[in-house]
Design an enzyme around this catalytic site. Sequence first.
Site, short mmCIF file in Angstrom:
data_model
loop_
_atom_site.label_atom_id
_atom_site.label_comp_id
_atom_site.label_asym_id
_atom_site.label_seq_id
_atom_site.Cartn_x
_atom_site.Cartn_y
_atom_site.Cartn_z
N CYS A 70 -4.72 -13.96 4.92
CA CYS A 70 -4.45 -12.64 4.34
C CYS A 70 -4.58 -12.73 2.83
O CYS A 70 -3.91 -13.56 2.20
CB CYS A 70 -3.04 -12.23 4.74
SG CYS A 70 -2.44 -10.78 3.89
N CYS A 175 -10.00 -8.16 2.00
CA CYS A 175 -8.88 -8.04 2.96
C CYS A 175 -9.46 -8.47 4.29
O CYS A 175 -10.55 -8.02 4.67
CB CYS A 175 -8.40 -6.59 3.02
SG CYS A 175 -7.29 -6.25 4.42
N1 DGL Z 1 -5.24 -8.56 6.15
C1 DGL Z 1 -4.50 -8.56 4.96
C2 DGL Z 1 -5.30 -8.90 3.72
O1 DGL Z 1 -6.21 -9.69 3.82
C3 DGL Z 1 -3.43 -7.54 4.77
C4 DGL Z 1 -3.65 -6.14 5.17
C5 DGL Z 1 -2.35 -5.40 5.06
O2 DGL Z 1 -1.47 -5.70 5.87
O3 DGL Z 1 -2.19 -4.58 4.13
O4 DGL Z 1 -5.01 -8.45 2.65
#
Ligand code: DGL
Length: 216
Positions: A70, A175
């Site tokens: 993430c 993301c």
């Molecule tokens: N998948 C995550 C990222 O790479 C977070 C998305 C979220 O929960 O806002 O930032």
Amino acid sequence: MKIGIFDSGKGGLSVFDEIKKVLPEAEYKYIADSANCPYGEKSDEELMKIVKKNVEELRDWGAKIVVIACNTATTRCIERLREDYKDLEFIGTEPAIGLAVETGAKNILVMATPGTIESERLGSILKKNQKQDQKFTLLACPGLADAVEANKGIDEKLKELLTGVENVDCVVLGCTHYSLIKDKIGKYFPGAEIVDGNKGVAKRVKLLVENLWKNE
Ligand code: DGL
């Protein structure tokens, strides 16, 4: 070797898939923390609490390596996590700015959660990599990760965020949820390169595993 991975839901599976390709024999535990999605719209304090809970669950399971699949949790929390859990090795996922620079593109769009866009860490990655003749446009995409997580309203959200965004020759998917809708995003930018950091993360995990084994 036990490797723990987490994200605010299914976005991190795009990273996990790449890791499995290079390390098919490791033992994995993946936490899809969809109950706390979106990470990208939480305060630092709130996010740190959530992230620590995931890290501790993975440590209790026996993970030696924790992959933060993430960008938000990485850019906002990884430094503190490294200080607070010295017994663990952390590998984070960050917007692939270096990769975008290498493409030679001149107009680079970085799509990420508000949390990542506002992070100091993204600012310093940009400062370190940016070449003089390259322009970066940072686009915070509130609501997009949630739409992907719920598999609902993705097309509407993309239309709202990307209509009128022009002259882009490279897009950084900052993301991990966005990697799951790469094709849909690509339709807004025909001819542009679309990059993410997922393969790079897998490469770093493999190197770390090899090093830890050598020293065992
Ligand atoms: N998948 C995550 C990222 O790479 C977070 C998305 C979220 O929960 O806002 O930032």
